[in-house]
Design a protein around this motif. Structure first.
Motif, PDB file in Angstrom:
ATOM      1  N   TYR A 114       0.824  -1.087   0.160  1.00 45.86           N
ATOM      2  CA  TYR A 114       0.019   0.001   0.162  1.00 45.86           C
ATOM      3  C   TYR A 114       0.727   1.209  -0.112  1.00 45.86           C
ATOM      4  O   TYR A 114       0.556   2.278  -0.615  1.00 45.86           O
ATOM      5  CB  TYR A 114      -1.029   0.049   1.447  1.00 45.86           C
ATOM      6  CG  TYR A 114      -2.076  -0.815   1.139  1.00 45.86           C
ATOM      7  CD1 TYR A 114      -2.511  -1.584  -0.010  1.00 45.86           C
ATOM      8  CD2 TYR A 114      -3.086  -1.008   2.051  1.00 45.86           C
ATOM      9  CE1 TYR A 114      -3.765  -2.424  -0.186  1.00 45.86           C
ATOM     10  CE2 TYR A 114      -4.217  -1.730   1.992  1.00 45.86           C
ATOM     11  CZ  TYR A 114      -4.306  -2.338   0.761  1.00 45.86           C
ATOM     12  OH  TYR A 114      -5.599  -3.053   0.732  1.00 45.86           O
ATOM     13  N   VAL A 126      -5.414   4.895   3.347  1.00 49.16           N
ATOM     14  CA  VAL A 126      -5.586   3.652   2.662  1.00 49.16           C
ATOM     15  C   VAL A 126      -6.883   3.334   2.050  1.00 49.16           C
ATOM     16  O   VAL A 126      -7.326   2.848   1.089  1.00 49.16           O
ATOM     17  CB  VAL A 126      -5.358   2.581   3.862  1.00 49.16           C
ATOM     18  CG1 VAL A 126      -5.966   1.196   3.410  1.00 49.16           C
ATOM     19  CG2 VAL A 126      -3.816   2.436   4.136  1.00 49.16           C
ATOM     20  N   ARG A 152      -1.340  -4.918   4.646  1.00 50.61           N
ATOM     21  CA  ARG A 152      -1.153  -3.399   3.773  1.00 50.61           C
ATOM     22  C   ARG A 152      -0.711  -3.761   2.318  1.00 50.61           C
ATOM     23  O   ARG A 152       0.309  -3.180   2.069  1.00 50.61           O
ATOM     24  CB  ARG A 152      -0.484  -2.541   4.587  1.00 50.61           C
ATOM     25  CG  ARG A 152      -1.343  -2.047   5.881  1.00 50.61           C
ATOM     26  CD  ARG A 152      -0.357  -1.249   6.851  1.00 50.61           C
ATOM     27  NE  ARG A 152       0.035   0.023   5.947  1.00 50.61           N
ATOM     28  CZ  ARG A 152      -0.626   1.092   5.752  1.00 50.61           C
ATOM     29  NH1 ARG A 152      -1.725   1.214   6.195  1.00 50.61           N
ATOM     30  NH2 ARG A 152      -0.012   2.292   5.122  1.00 50.61           N
TER      31      ARG A 152
END
Length: 247
Positions: A114, A126, A152
């Protein structure tokens, strides 16, 4: 309609439009802008290869040729690095270039952190990133994958291919040639193992036949050494009993 068929139809449409305009015509600039803004078009090499489009290099609209090259091979970061010499992008073009950026990353990596995506796409959080990946990439059919909030990262399962970059075709041919050579060597190895297995099977059959023949020979030898007495008939047995009584 699948994404490949739709791409093909859109490419034909824009190629025809671009082919019908001269390099000095404002209309060819409009075709480039429309193509790079279209929400369902992600391939530009056919338009880029048109002679009248390439002739923009020596015209006052050369920046639009550079912009088309950017959409064929570049990323959002590339645009930011060269924004001063490229036309200002519309919101639709910015969205398209960010989608193409995801495709470029997905070509190289099957797990996209991410943090890396947020940096490459200028996304601040996010939630915004995941919304972009779901709504603008997966729903558009250009990528498939899994959003892993715990790790993530975005796990890529499929990504549509981008236009080949200059020099990339030679590299792909080299990679495919190596793969073909490896496959041929593997095939030869498999065939050798099959021949070995067949030969071992024949040896096993021959050995089994020899053992069976030896067993039969042993049986015959034993029969000769210890013949089996034939049973006497009933009449002969009665005659012998009678003789015994007389005696």
């Amino acid at each position: 309609m699948d994404i490949e068929q739709k791409q093909s139809e859109l490419i034909d449409q824009f190629v025809k439009q671009a082919s019908s305009n001269s390099p000095n015509s404002p209309a060819i600039v409009s075709v480039i802008v429309d193509a790079t803004s279209h929400p369902s078009l992600f391939a530009f090499s056919e338009i880029l290869a048109l002679p009248n489009v390439l002739q923009l290099e020596a015209s006052e609209n050369s920046a639009y040729l550079d912009m088309l090259r950017l959409f064929a091979h570049g990323t959002w970061s590339d645009y930011k690095s060269n924004a001063d010499r490229l036309p200002k992008l519309t919101p639709d073009q910015i969205l398209k270039l960010k989608q193409l950026t995801v495709l470029t990353l997905a070509e190289t990596f099957k797990v996209l952190p991410y943090d890396q995506l947020m940096q490459e796409l200028d996304v601040t959080n996010v939630r915004e990133l995941e919304d972009f990946l779901i709504n603008e990439c997966m729903y558009a059919g250009i990528v498939r994958g899994k959003l892993d909030q715990l790790r993530r990262c975005f796990e890529v399962q499929f990504a549509a291919g981008r236009d080949l970059r200059p020099g990339q075709l030679g590299s792909m041919i080299h990679t495919l040639s190596n793969w073909l050579s490896t496959s041929e060597n593997l095939l030869v190895s498999i065939q050798e193992k099959i021949r070995w297995a067949d030969s071992m099977s024949e040896v096993d059959k021959k050995h089994r036949k020899e053992v069976e023949e030896k067993v039969e020979e042993v049986k015959k030898s034993l029969f000769k050494l210890h013949p089996v007495s034939r049973p006497t008939s009933t009449s002969e047995a009665m005659r012998r009993s009678a003789l015994n009584l007389v005696e």
